[in-house]
Design an enzyme around this catalytic site. Structure first.
Site, PDB file in Angstrom:
ATOM      1  N   HIS A 267       0.829  -1.215   0.000  1.00 42.69           N
ATOM      2  CA  HIS A 267       0.000   0.000   0.000  1.00 42.69           C
ATOM      3  C   HIS A 267       0.859   1.259   0.000  1.00 42.69           C
ATOM      4  CE1 HIS A 267       0.244   1.233   4.325  1.00 42.69           C
ATOM      5  NE2 HIS A 267       0.285  -0.055   4.593  1.00 42.69           N
TER       6      HIS A 267
ATOM      7  N   ASP B  14       6.237   2.566   5.894  1.00 35.64           N
ATOM      8  CA  ASP B  14       4.986   1.818   6.048  1.00 35.64           C
ATOM      9  C   ASP B  14       3.930   2.477   5.160  1.00 35.64           C
ATOM     10  OD1 ASP B  14       2.752   0.420   6.811  1.00 35.64           O
ATOM     11  OD2 ASP B  14       2.701   1.203   8.856  1.00 35.64           O
TER      12      ASP B  14
ATOM     13  N   GLU C  73      -5.104   1.807   2.963  1.00 32.83           N
ATOM     14  CA  GLU C  73      -4.916   0.671   3.871  1.00 32.83           C
ATOM     15  C   GLU C  73      -4.991   1.107   5.319  1.00 32.83           C
ATOM     16  OE1 GLU C  73      -2.560  -2.309   6.287  1.00 32.83           O
ATOM     17  OE2 GLU C  73      -2.358  -0.139   6.084  1.00 32.83           O
TER      18      GLU C  73
END
Length: 354
Positions: free
Chosen positions: A66, A178, A212
């Site tokens: 993502h 992330d 996400e």
């Protein structure tokens, strides 16, 4: 890591992309994979690259990472020109006071800082408290509300300033690894497969998904669209080789020791065995963890899409998740790419657990 790949990683993580505002990063991803794959973008903003295999009616393999990062959204501007905001995704209120930020407006970036009362003016008890996010504010140096409104609108996205920086060895730090680390691996797999010139016995789809962090939304819709037989989610994992993380809860995960292969309810057993066996055969270092329930990743929704998908996770060890100084090892990214590329030719078998 080759210089072109490192430059792509830097551009990807530094492009602003809070959930729902991902397109600056998606444009970087789209441009990078365009020479290697057939590229489409859906109405959600997911970018999908396809490399057809050598044949008809082949299994569909979907890789997904993502592109969205945690960040903020402008909520309210007071009469004095101070900007109040809300978190997009899980942001630690400990971290935000005193940070430099960028507000991403229709006409460009606006620099700001998240202000904080000087410690000299704080009562002793207040020094021990975390200031709630809804009590924090951004200062762009404006003299009043009208000056702010000439530049900023309610709903504009906000990110931390911090970009990618090299540390010792092959360690790098940045906001938004992330999960742009996952999108990076997906793109590098597409590039590696395309440059090899080999026709795979599968149709390969590489997806950079959206939203996400606020509910696995892009993973849900892209999995439905692609309708894969096999799915691999590339995500980050909590490194436990820092002093204040409990290994009993998260397992032993170290930077530079290879990607992580979790086991558990979210993981198809034959697909796990394929990935683990490939790592052993190819001499690729990997680590193992257990996830005894559905993971909080796009693998979760991919697994239960339509009639079910044989799903696995390949995770990148990461320190300091959801902070502006996330830290990883470039070798773990490269080994994740090696592992997936080497495993792809074996993804033609029967993945029904028996």
């Amino acid at each position: 890591m080759r210089s072109e790949s490192l430059d792509f990683l830097k551009r990807l993580v530094e492009a602003p992309s809070p959930s729902g505002y991902e397109q600056p990063a998606q444009r970087v991803f789209r441009e990078y994979i365009s020479p290697y794959a057939e590229v489409t973008t859906d109405v959600m903003g997911n970018v999908i690259g396809r490399i057809p295999g050598g044949g008809e009616g082949l299994p569909r393999v979907m890789l997904v990472g993502h592109s969205d990062e945690v960040g903020f959204q402008v909520k309210y501007i007071d009469d004095n020109g101070f900007i109040y905001f809300a978190a997009i995704g899980g942001v630690d209120a400990h971290l935000t006071p005193g940070k430099r930020v960028r507000i991403h407006t229709a006409t460009g970036e606006v620099a700001g800082v998240i202000g904080k009362k000087p410690i000299h003016l704080m009562e002793e008890d207040d020094r021990k408290k975390v200031v709630r996010l809804d009590a924090q504010y951004i200062d762009i140096g404006a003299g009043g509300k009208d000056e702010v409104l000439a530049l900023v609108r309610v709903g504009d996205a906000v990110t931390f300033v911090d970009g990618m920086e090299s540390l010792l060895g092959d360690r790098v730090a940045s906001r938004a690894f992330d999960d742009k680390a996952g999108s990076f691996v997906v793109a590098e797999v597409l590039r590696t497969v395309a440059e090899s010139g080999a026709l795979l016995p599968v149709d390969l789809y590489g997806v950079s998904s959206v939203q996400e962090e606020i509910g696995l939304r892009g993973g849900t819709t892209s999995a439905y669209r692609v309708n894969p037989d096999i799915g691999i989610c590339v995500e980050v994992d909590f490194a436990t080789d820092q002093p204040d993380v409990e290994k009993k809860h998260n397992g032993e995960v170290k930077l530079g020791r290879g990607p992580v292969l979790p086991r558990g309810a979210n993981i198809n057993h034959p697909l796990f065995d394929l990935l683990s066996g490939t790592a052993g055969r190819e001499g690729i270092p990997v680590q193992y963890t257990g996830i005894p329930r559905a993971s909080g990743t796009d693998a979760n929704v991919m697994q239960i899409s339509r009639g079910g998908v044989a799903t696995a996770l390949v995770k990148i060890p990461l320190r300091y998740m959801h902070t502006p100084v996330e830290l990883l090892s470039l070798s773990d990214l490269e080994n994740a790419v090696r592992l997936i590329v080497a495993a792809l030719p074996g993804m033609t078998g029967d993945f029904i657990p028996r």
